[in-house]
Design a protein around this motif. Structure first.
Motif, short mmCIF file in Angstrom:
data_model
loop_
_atom_site.label_atom_id
_atom_site.label_comp_id
_atom_site.label_asym_id
_atom_site.label_seq_id
_atom_site.Cartn_x
_atom_site.Cartn_y
_atom_site.Cartn_z
N GLU A 283 0.73 -1.28 -0.11
CA GLU A 283 -0.05 0.15 0.01
C GLU A 283 0.77 1.31 0.20
OE1 GLU A 283 -3.90 1.54 2.37
OE2 GLU A 283 -2.44 0.40 3.44
N ASN A 284 1.65 1.41 1.02
CA ASN A 284 2.57 2.78 1.02
C ASN A 284 3.33 2.72 -0.13
OD1 ASN A 284 1.24 2.94 3.56
ND2 ASN A 284 3.49 2.26 4.68
N GLU A 285 3.84 1.81 -0.90
CA GLU A 285 4.79 1.86 -2.00
C GLU A 285 4.01 1.72 -3.25
OE1 GLU A 285 8.24 -0.15 -1.59
OE2 GLU A 285 8.79 0.31 0.53
N ASN A 286 2.68 1.76 -3.25
CA ASN A 286 1.98 1.50 -4.42
C ASN A 286 2.39 0.76 -5.49
OD1 ASN A 286 -0.31 2.50 -5.83
ND2 ASN A 286 0.57 4.35 -6.76
N GLN A 289 0.67 -0.15 -8.90
CA GLN A 289 0.82 0.72 -9.85
C GLN A 289 2.27 0.59 -10.53
OE1 GLN A 289 -1.46 2.96 -11.15
NE2 GLN A 289 0.35 3.10 -12.90
#
Length: 378
Positions: A283-286, A289
């Motif tokens: 989540e924090n480092e996406n 994507q």
């Protein structure tokens, strides 16, 4: 005491790793484009991952599932949020094979039936029921062959419906993208019709997301591209980034009862700490994507190589198909260019399953090496 001889082993002894790089006992640096069978999701030795496991070990490494474990609750909540499967219920175990074993057992309990439909070239594990639904006679022992399994071609809706008409099928199990089988994926129309047929005939749809799930395709689960709602979702591999953990997500229509499923080590404190760290980093480092971005770049680079007949799979679950066996190519990549890659059931497919943290510079390095090897082989 010698080890039981199971796998053919490359003469490489890794002793350290960081992100997408692995180092052996001679100090040689390797680029990891295989992630230990798609297990390394957030990169080797990620500081958040190391910190969370170390902190948990200092407090409590293990206790019985007969008492409350708040980490399990936290993992279920976080996993539901990131996967958009908030209404499912989570059962935790230790591996992908166990996940599928429990998924199949649950389907049989729930429906009262015992036949299973599986797909040719599929792989679901090596335990009793899981190996019975795996299309590889070499690893199915006589005791496993007692399972009642019908194998059909991936994409053949008609064959599935014919098999379901017996009224004895408890489940259909299918990988979102076939892994060892060769990176095959059927059409959206097929998966939607398969889901509808399962509902029509009272069989559970088991989505095996053990290799293709956990962000590897750029979606959290591979099946989500097709707009379906499986009854059971099996997961493992990237879930723990190397720490053994697996699980199944169970649709809320399927109710639990005491003794239905159980485990000693599944969902232990250390495993949950590892799995929570993975989700936090994703989540924090996406990272999903990032998967979409670098996958597009990888496919563009691969498309320019004339000897690549076909690019299979999606996201960072990719297969490069050549018109010759890739064993020697793979050997040269590892020993001359220090790059780990994978193989598949099809001897002409080079399998690419890197950590989801891979960057374009790593991809450039791979294709530079690949071009050199291809010149040497011609």
């Amino acid at each position: 005491m010698p080890l039981f001889d199971v796998y053919p082993l490359y003469d490489v002894t890794p002793i350290k790793a960081k992100d997408i790089l692995v180092y052996d006992d001679q100090g040689t640096e390797y680029l990891d484009l295989y992630g230990g069978h798609a297990v390394i999701s957030i990169g080797h030795s990620h500081p958040t991952y190391v910190s969370k496991i170390s902190e948990q070990l200092e407090n409590l490494g293990f206790y019985s599932n007969s008492i409350k474990n708040p980490l399990q609750m936290a993992l279920a909540e976080k996993l539901g949020h990131l996967s958009s499967c908030e209404d499912y219920h989570l059962f935790l175990c230790n591996s992908g094979a166990e996940a599928n074993e429990n998924a199949l057992k649950l389907a049989s309990f729930y429906t009262g039936k015992k036949k299973v439909i599986a797909f040719k070239n599929g792989f679901h594990g090596r335990t009793s029921a899981a190996v019975a639904v795996t299309d590889n006679p070499k690893i199915i022992a006589p005791i496993n062959a007692q399972q009642e399994v019908v194998f059909v071609d991936l994409g053949d809706v008609e064959a599935v419906e014919i098999a379901l008409q017996s009224g004895e099928v408890c489940a259909v199990i299918v990988e979102g993208i076939q892994g060892i089988g060769g990176l095959d994926e059927a059409s959206t129309d097929f998966y939607q019709k398969l889901s509808a047929l399962c509902k029509q005939y009272g069989a559970l749809y088991i989505a095996d997301e053990i290799q293709c799930g956990y962000g590897r395709t750029g979606d959290f689960f591979a099946f989500q591209r097709h707009g379906i709602t499986p009854d059971v979702i099996s997961l493992a591999k990237g879930m723990g980034n190397g720490f053994p953990i697996g699980g199944i997500l169970i649709h809320p229509n399927i109710k639990a009862s005491f003794g239905l499923l159980g485990t000693t080590f599944g969902g232990n404190h250390l495993a949950c700490a590892a799995a929570l760290a993975v989700l936090e980093v994703m989540e924090n480092e996406n990272l999903m994507q990032n998967v979409r971005n670098v996958s597009t770049y990888f496919v563009e680079k691969a498309s320019s190589i004339t000897s690549v007949k076909q690019i299979k799979g999606r996201g960072l679950m990719l297969g490069l198909e050549f018109d010759f066996p890739i064993a020697e190519l793979r050997k040269q990549l590892i020993f001359e260019h220090h790059i780990f890659t994978g193989s598949a059931k099809d001897p002409n497919i080079l399998r690419i399953l890197p950590p989801l943290t891979i960057q374009k510079a790593h991809i450039d390095a791979f294709f530079e090496a690949l071009q050199t090897v291809l010149k040497n082989l011609t």
